[in-house]
Scaffold this motif. Structure first.
Motif, PDB file in Angstrom:
ATOM      1  N   GLU A   1      24.927  44.975  53.395  1.00 43.58           N
ATOM      2  CA  GLU A   1      25.155  43.604  53.852  1.00 43.58           C
ATOM      3  C   GLU A   1      25.469  42.679  52.678  1.00 43.58           C
ATOM      4  OE1 GLU A   1      23.275  45.885  56.863  1.00 43.58           O
ATOM      5  OE2 GLU A   1      22.613  45.530  54.798  1.00 43.58           O
ATOM      6  N   VAL A   2      24.803  42.892  51.554  1.00 41.90           N
ATOM      7  CA  VAL A   2      25.078  42.083  50.367  1.00 41.90           C
ATOM      8  C   VAL A   2      26.349  42.562  49.679  1.00 41.90           C
ATOM      9  CG1 VAL A   2      24.250  41.456  48.067  1.00 41.90           C
ATOM     10  CG2 VAL A   2      22.664  41.461  50.003  1.00 41.90           C
ATOM     11  N   LEU A   3      26.483  43.860  49.521  1.00 44.35           N
ATOM     12  CA  LEU A   3      27.625  44.424  48.801  1.00 44.35           C
ATOM     13  C   LEU A   3      28.951  44.028  49.449  1.00 44.35           C
ATOM     14  CD1 LEU A   3      28.069  46.334  46.332  1.00 44.35           C
ATOM     15  CD2 LEU A   3      28.191  48.219  47.975  1.00 44.35           C
ATOM     16  N   ASP A   4      28.982  44.020  50.760  1.00 44.18           N
ATOM     17  CA  ASP A   4      30.214  43.717  51.489  1.00 44.18           C
ATOM     18  C   ASP A   4      30.246  42.288  52.024  1.00 44.18           C
ATOM     19  OD1 ASP A   4      31.082  46.373  51.153  1.00 44.18           O
ATOM     20  OD2 ASP A   4      29.919  47.009  52.902  1.00 44.18           O
ATOM     21  N   GLY A   5      29.213  41.515  51.714  1.00 42.88           N
ATOM     22  CA  GLY A   5      29.089  40.192  52.293  1.00 42.88           C
ATOM     23  C   GLY A   5      29.844  39.114  51.547  1.00 42.88           C
ATOM     24  N   PRO A   6      29.796  37.882  52.033  1.00 36.84           N
ATOM     25  CA  PRO A   6      30.569  36.783  51.453  1.00 36.84           C
ATOM     26  C   PRO A   6      30.101  36.344  50.078  1.00 36.84           C
ATOM     27  CG  PRO A   6      29.092  35.974  53.172  1.00 36.84           C
ATOM     28  CD  PRO A   6      29.042  37.469  53.232  1.00 36.84           C
ATOM     29  N   ARG A   7      28.894  36.739  49.678  1.00 37.50           N
ATOM     30  CA  ARG A   7      28.375  36.335  48.374  1.00 37.50           C
ATOM     31  C   ARG A   7      28.618  37.402  47.303  1.00 37.50           C
ATOM     32  NH1 ARG A   7      22.484  33.694  49.696  1.00 37.50           N
ATOM     33  NH2 ARG A   7      22.878  32.586  47.733  1.00 37.50           N
ATOM     34  N   SER A   8      29.265  38.483  47.679  1.00 34.07           N
ATOM     35  CA  SER A   8      29.471  39.592  46.747  1.00 34.07           C
ATOM     36  C   SER A   8      30.610  39.299  45.771  1.00 34.07           C
ATOM     37  CB  SER A   8      29.794  40.877  47.516  1.00 34.07           C
ATOM     38  OG  SER A   8      30.105  41.928  46.620  1.00 34.07           O
ATOM     39  N   LEU A   9      30.325  39.463  44.487  1.00 31.72           N
ATOM     40  CA  LEU A   9      31.347  39.376  43.445  1.00 31.72           C
ATOM     41  C   LEU A   9      31.695  40.767  42.929  1.00 31.72           C
ATOM     42  CD1 LEU A   9      32.739  36.872  42.073  1.00 31.72           C
ATOM     43  CD2 LEU A   9      31.161  37.196  40.159  1.00 31.72           C
ATOM     44  N   VAL A  10      31.153  41.775  43.563  1.00 32.11           N
ATOM     45  CA  VAL A  10      31.218  43.148  43.056  1.00 32.11           C
ATOM     46  C   VAL A  10      32.647  43.661  42.953  1.00 32.11           C
ATOM     47  CG1 VAL A  10      30.498  45.524  43.494  1.00 32.11           C
ATOM     48  CG2 VAL A  10      28.907  43.636  43.924  1.00 32.11           C
ATOM     49  N   TRP A  11      33.444  43.395  43.969  1.00 29.09           N
ATOM     50  CA  TRP A  11      34.799  43.953  43.969  1.00 29.09           C
ATOM     51  C   TRP A  11      35.688  43.222  42.964  1.00 29.09           C
ATOM     52  CZ3 TRP A  11      33.720  48.240  45.960  1.00 29.09           C
ATOM     53  CH2 TRP A  11      32.706  48.309  46.940  1.00 29.09           C
ATOM     54  N   ARG A  12      35.376  41.956  42.687  1.00 30.83           N
ATOM     55  CA  ARG A  12      36.080  41.232  41.620  1.00 30.83           C
ATOM     56  C   ARG A  12      35.711  41.829  40.256  1.00 30.83           C
ATOM     57  NH1 ARG A  12      37.628  35.769  40.941  1.00 30.83           N
ATOM     58  NH2 ARG A  12      37.964  35.749  43.176  1.00 30.83           N
ATOM     59  N   GLN A  13      34.441  42.177  40.079  1.00 32.39           N
ATOM     60  CA  GLN A  13      34.021  42.830  38.836  1.00 32.39           C
ATOM     61  C   GLN A  13      34.800  44.128  38.632  1.00 32.39           C
ATOM     62  OE1 GLN A  13      29.635  42.355  40.255  1.00 32.39           O
ATOM     63  NE2 GLN A  13      29.528  43.064  38.135  1.00 32.39           N
ATOM     64  N   ALA A  14      34.866  44.933  39.674  1.00 33.75           N
ATOM     65  CA  ALA A  14      35.569  46.214  39.570  1.00 33.75           C
ATOM     66  C   ALA A  14      37.052  46.004  39.274  1.00 33.75           C
ATOM     67  CB  ALA A  14      35.392  47.008  40.865  1.00 33.75           C
ATOM     68  N   GLU A  15      37.668  45.054  39.954  1.00 34.58           N
ATOM     69  CA  GLU A  15      39.081  44.727  39.722  1.00 34.58           C
ATOM     70  C   GLU A  15      39.322  44.340  38.267  1.00 34.58           C
ATOM     71  OE1 GLU A  15      42.256  41.239  41.141  1.00 34.58           O
ATOM     72  OE2 GLU A  15      40.272  41.398  42.067  1.00 34.58           O
ATOM     73  N   ASN A  16      38.380  43.606  37.702  1.00 31.30           N
ATOM     74  CA  ASN A  16      38.565  43.081  36.345  1.00 31.30           C
ATOM     75  C   ASN A  16      38.329  44.106  35.252  1.00 31.30           C
ATOM     76  OD1 ASN A  16      39.317  40.591  37.279  1.00 31.30           O
ATOM     77  ND2 ASN A  16      37.339  39.619  36.947  1.00 31.30           N
ATOM     78  N   ARG A  17      37.911  45.305  35.623  1.00 29.36           N
ATOM     79  CA  ARG A  17      37.823  46.356  34.609  1.00 29.36           C
ATOM     80  C   ARG A  17      39.199  46.655  34.010  1.00 29.36           C
ATOM     81  NH1 ARG A  17      33.574  49.908  34.385  1.00 29.36           N
ATOM     82  NH2 ARG A  17      34.679  50.567  32.509  1.00 29.36           N
ATOM     83  N   LEU A  18      40.258  46.469  34.801  1.00 25.29           N
ATOM     84  CA  LEU A  18      41.609  46.772  34.325  1.00 25.29           C
ATOM     85  C   LEU A  18      42.136  45.738  33.329  1.00 25.29           C
ATOM     86  CD1 LEU A  18      44.273  48.235  34.193  1.00 25.29           C
ATOM     87  CD2 LEU A  18      44.806  47.425  36.493  1.00 25.29           C
ATOM     88  N   PRO A  19      42.209  44.451  33.663  1.00 24.30           N
ATOM     89  CA  PRO A  19      42.749  43.511  32.678  1.00 24.30           C
ATOM     90  C   PRO A  19      41.882  43.382  31.424  1.00 24.30           C
ATOM     91  CG  PRO A  19      41.868  42.329  34.566  1.00 24.30           C
ATOM     92  CD  PRO A  19      41.898  43.775  34.946  1.00 24.30           C
ATOM     93  N   THR A  20      40.564  43.537  31.555  1.00 21.80           N
ATOM     94  CA  THR A  20      39.732  43.467  30.347  1.00 21.80           C
ATOM     95  C   THR A  20      39.938  44.692  29.472  1.00 21.80           C
ATOM     96  OG1 THR A  20      37.849  44.297  31.664  1.00 21.80           O
ATOM     97  CG2 THR A  20      37.976  41.913  31.273  1.00 21.80           C
ATOM     98  N   ALA A  21      40.123  45.858  30.074  1.00 16.93           N
ATOM     99  CA  ALA A  21      40.439  47.054  29.276  1.00 16.93           C
ATOM    100  C   ALA A  21      41.770  46.876  28.564  1.00 16.93           C
ATOM    101  CB  ALA A  21      40.476  48.287  30.178  1.00 16.93           C
ATOM    102  N   GLN A  22      42.754  46.308  29.255  1.00 15.56           N
ATOM    103  CA  GLN A  22      44.063  46.063  28.660  1.00 15.56           C
ATOM    104  C   GLN A  22      43.947  45.108  27.475  1.00 15.56           C
ATOM    105  OE1 GLN A  22      46.937  44.704  31.507  1.00 15.56           O
ATOM    106  NE2 GLN A  22      48.641  44.686  30.050  1.00 15.56           N
ATOM    107  N   ALA A  23      43.144  44.062  27.635  1.00 15.71           N
ATOM    108  CA  ALA A  23      42.967  43.081  26.561  1.00 15.71           C
ATOM    109  C   ALA A  23      42.262  43.684  25.358  1.00 15.71           C
ATOM    110  CB  ALA A  23      42.187  41.884  27.087  1.00 15.71           C
ATOM    111  N   VAL A  24      41.250  44.516  25.596  1.00 15.92           N
ATOM    112  CA  VAL A  24      40.520  45.160  24.493  1.00 15.92           C
ATOM    113  C   VAL A  24      41.435  46.110  23.732  1.00 15.92           C
ATOM    114  CG1 VAL A  24      38.717  46.841  23.967  1.00 15.92           C
ATOM    115  CG2 VAL A  24      38.216  44.922  25.477  1.00 15.92           C
ATOM    116  N   LEU A  25      42.163  46.954  24.448  1.00 15.49           N
ATOM    117  CA  LEU A  25      43.065  47.896  23.788  1.00 15.49           C
ATOM    118  C   LEU A  25      44.106  47.150  22.952  1.00 15.49           C
ATOM    119  CD1 LEU A  25      43.709  50.497  26.642  1.00 15.49           C
ATOM    120  CD2 LEU A  25      42.391  50.885  24.548  1.00 15.49           C
TER     121      LEU A  25
END
Length: 316
Positions: free
Chosen positions: A280-304
């Motif tokens: 309920e929390v993971l998939d709910g309106p207060r979840s930032l989890v999927w944004r965190q996962a999405e941002n693994r890509l641009p932050t990895a690109q920036a670090v490299l």
């Protein structure tokens, strides 16, 4: 960059506050225009030495390398001479002659340090048992996107304070001037040396860290509530013990009811639904989890991009 770019990224504390801010700025720009840097490192290659299973780390690094015009070569110990007696140092020296950077996802943090000591190209810790800097960069970008700032924010980490995610998120909060409360059961407290390092930096950035055993107390003023997996992948034998000790530290709707209305829920994934966090929390309106996962890509690109281009300038 105006900050001091490290030769390697082994821990979040390797990034000083100005460099951290500029990395997040670059990641944000790369998220908006993913292929805008495809010619900068064309023809280069990174090695991805993975001794642990991976979904987000493996794919984000490979795609990030592609967007920079680079190849990503996935390696594991059994496919290398590491599995047949060659030392980590010798492997690092050889890989350095082929690659522009080495990323490593492993168990003991000493493995990352040994690779960095012997390597002549940047080494990036893609996860060790002690630190997870790539995840924390994605966390900070997600928080900054959602709240438009980091300085002065309040967060709570709920569960295992000894985890690599907690260690890195604490360092990230320190560099960002955030206020963090860590709620853990007895015996799961964050290492005193890591706490000391964070507090020393927070004295300069305006942040703070406090400890409690009460999850409700921790989330009372938290704008972000961070859940973490209870049983690390290398400790399945501790499942019964850890599940018992951490049972009161589940992030669910009942706990979030004690947090401010604007509070978001965070998790680094993979999640054990119904254990450390509910569906309920993971998939709910207060979840930032999927944004965190999405941002693994641009932050990895920036670090490299940042570490490799800086390393190339240092050798010319």
């Amino acid at each position: 960059m105006t900050g001091k770019v490290p030769e390697d990224l082994l821990r979040m504390s390797d990034l000083d506050p100005p460099t951290l801010t500029e990395l997040l700025d670059l990641a944000e720009a790369m998220k908006q225009e993913p292929m805008g840097w495809e010619h900068d490192l064309r023809g280069g290659a990174i090695g991805c030495l993975f001794e642990k299973p991976s979904t987000r780390t493996r794919v984000s690094l490979a795609v990030a390398a592609h967007r920079l015009g680079m190849a990503a070569i996935v390696l594991n110990r059994q496919e290398l001479q590491l599995g047949h007696g060659e030392t980590i140092s010798d492997t690092a020296r050889v890989l350095s002659s082929y690659l522009d950077a080495i990323t490593v996802r492993t168990f003991a943090h000493t493995t990352v340090e040994q690779l960095a000591d012997a390597s002549t190209v940047p080494v990036i810790n893609a996860l060790s048992n002690s630190h997870h800097p790539c995840q924390s960069l994605a966390d900070l970008l997600a928080l900054r996107e959602h709240f438009n700032t980091l300085t002065g924010m309040t967060a709570a980490f709920i569960g295992d304070g000894t985890s690599n995610t907690c260690n890195s998120f604490l360092a990230a909060c320190a560099a960002s001037g955030m206020h963090l409360t860590i709620a853990t059961p007895p015996g799961y407290e964050t290492d005193q040396n890591i706490l000391g390092e964070a507090r020393e930096l927070m004295a300069r950035t305006g942040g703070s860290v406090s400890l409690t055993t009460e999850p409700i107390e921790a989330v009372g003023a938290a704008q972000a509530v961070y859940a973490e997996v209870w049983i690390p992948m290398d400790r399945p034998h501790e499942h019964v013990q850890r599940a018992k000790h951490l049972a009161a530290y589940r992030v669910d709707d009942a706990l979030l009811a004690h947090a401010p209305r604007e509070a978001v829920a965070m998790h680094c994934l993979p999640a054990v639904r119904g254990q450390e966090i509910t569906s309920e929390v993971l998939d709910g309106p207060r979840s930032l989890v999927w944004r965190q996962a999405e941002n693994r890509l641009p932050t990895a690109q920036a670090v490299l991009h940042t570490l490799i281009t800086t390393a190339r300038r240092r050798t010319t």
